[in-house]
Design a protein around this motif. Structure first.
Motif, short mmCIF file in Angstrom:
data_model
loop_
_atom_site.label_atom_id
_atom_site.label_comp_id
_atom_site.label_asym_id
_atom_site.label_seq_id
_atom_site.Cartn_x
_atom_site.Cartn_y
_atom_site.Cartn_z
N ALA A 104 1.32 -59.21 -53.02
CA ALA A 104 2.14 -59.92 -52.12
C ALA A 104 0.65 -59.75 -50.99
N ARG A 105 0.09 -58.62 -50.46
CA ARG A 105 -1.29 -59.03 -50.24
C ARG A 105 -2.24 -59.19 -50.30
N HIS A 106 -2.24 -59.65 -51.23
CA HIS A 106 -3.52 -60.47 -51.45
C HIS A 106 -3.25 -61.91 -51.75
N LEU A 107 -1.78 -62.62 -51.90
CA LEU A 107 -1.51 -63.38 -51.44
C LEU A 107 -1.59 -64.08 -49.97
N GLU A 108 -0.90 -62.82 -49.03
CA GLU A 108 -1.11 -62.68 -47.78
C GLU A 108 -2.75 -63.47 -47.01
N LEU A 158 4.26 -66.99 -56.10
CA LEU A 158 3.40 -66.56 -57.41
C LEU A 158 4.25 -67.31 -57.97
N PHE A 159 5.07 -67.99 -58.87
CA PHE A 159 6.27 -68.23 -59.91
C PHE A 159 5.18 -67.94 -61.28
N ALA A 205 6.14 -62.86 -56.33
CA ALA A 205 5.52 -62.13 -55.58
C ALA A 205 5.51 -63.73 -53.95
N SER A 206 5.40 -63.57 -53.10
CA SER A 206 5.07 -64.10 -52.33
C SER A 206 4.32 -63.68 -50.71
N ALA A 207 3.69 -64.70 -49.81
CA ALA A 207 3.07 -64.15 -48.85
C ALA A 207 3.56 -65.40 -47.66
N THR A 208 4.53 -65.15 -46.78
CA THR A 208 5.01 -66.42 -45.39
C THR A 208 4.71 -65.91 -44.20
#
Length: 306
Positions: free
Chosen positions: A183-187, A200-201, A210-213
């Protein structure tokens, strides 16, 4: 990393329908038999490189339940990572079902004291909408009391809406050791892409990994709704000869959304309110980030990757 997952519940609780929806691309690999009758079906579902869910779909008939708790007790309840127990909200045998559940909790206490427990209060669509929260809160309180000393998580679910995907996404998230790092790297990736949100699916089930909003969104169930829609679209595409779902782009006056195959086990979705954003720049960023996330997902000790 194989994670033993028990999927349990009384007969007709909805386990088979649920599994066919979530794991449509997977079939039972082997069975354990009691006499001439199938007792437990095993499915091995691969998530994020080295994470494999070894799902034991346990029959719900009384005979099976008694054998799990007596003659097969050690075999069934040893080394369990997760118990998923389905309760049919309309069951006329709830008291018996609750007693079986209490006995299963006792068995886990003996053989897998660190197991995580998820209770799905299923078929909630059969309850009047204005009563659902009240009914669910009552069942949740009863189950938490019956589950001591385990701290359980309860979800209200139905095969007819996004709640089933939400519950299973939470279960999968609990099993992924590096989900917070992902999640941190997606952010960081979202900021590079100037995106409002990145999700991420998992490739086969389309469960949310995981996700980042970056920019808050109104619909709290948006991920699960998208999971359901895209999975159905993907299954429909697979019925066309030679057709495979590779990517998708949607634009209107308010946003641009991109989805494409990412790592060997995932799809990625990027959403931006900047409608002028170019498709080529998004695809380039995804291509550059792919190898990095492949390494990140393959590591059970994500903190040591970078």
């Amino acid at each position: 990393m194989k994670k033993k997952v028990l999927l349990m519940g009384k007969s007709n609780a909805g386990k088979t329908s649920m599994r066919s929806i979530i794991f449509a691309n997977y079939v039972a690999r082997d069975t354990m038999r009691l006499g001439a009758t199938i007792d437990v079906e095993h499915s091995h579902v691969k998530f994020l490189g080295n994470l494999v869910l070894n799902i034991w779909d346990c029959g719900g008939q009384d005979t099976f339940m008694e054998n799990y708790l007596q003659s097969q007790r050690d075999h069934i309840f040893r080394n369990v990572e997760v118990l998923i127990y389905l309760f049919d909200i309309e069951s006329r045998e709830y008291v018996k079902d609750l007693q079986y559940y209490k006995s299963i909790v006792e068995a886990l206490k003996e053989h897998s004291e660190n197991a995580q427990i998820f209770c799905l209060i299923h078929k909630m669509d059969l309850v009047a909408e204005e009563q659902r929260e009240i009914v669910f809160a009552q069942k949740e309180a009863e189950l938490k009391k019956a589950s001591q000393p385990f701290n359980i998580r309860c979800y209200k679910t139905s095969i007819w809406d996004e709640t089933l995907y939400a519950a299973w996404s939470a279960i999968v998230n609990a099993l992924i050791p590096n989900v917070n790092t992902l999640a941190r790297h997606l952010e960081h990736f979202a900021s590079v892409c100037d995106a409002d949100e990145v999700v991420l699916f998992e490739r086969a089930t389309f469960l949310v990994i995981a996700s980042a909003t970056i920019k808050q969104q109104q619909d709290v169930h948006r991920f699960e709704k998208i999971s359901n829609i895209i999975k159905q679209f993907k299954l429909s595409s697979s019925k066309l000869q030679g057709a495979q779902f590779a990517s998708l782009e949607v634009r209107n006056n308010s946003f641009a959304a991109f989805m494409e195959a990412f790592t060997s086990n995932t799809y990625i979705m990027i959403v931006s309110s900047d409608v002028s954003i170019q498709s080529a720049s998004i695809h380039m960023n995804v291509s550059v980030a792919r190898q990095h996330f492949e390494k990140l997902q393959s590591s059970s000790q994500a903190a040591n990757v970078l």
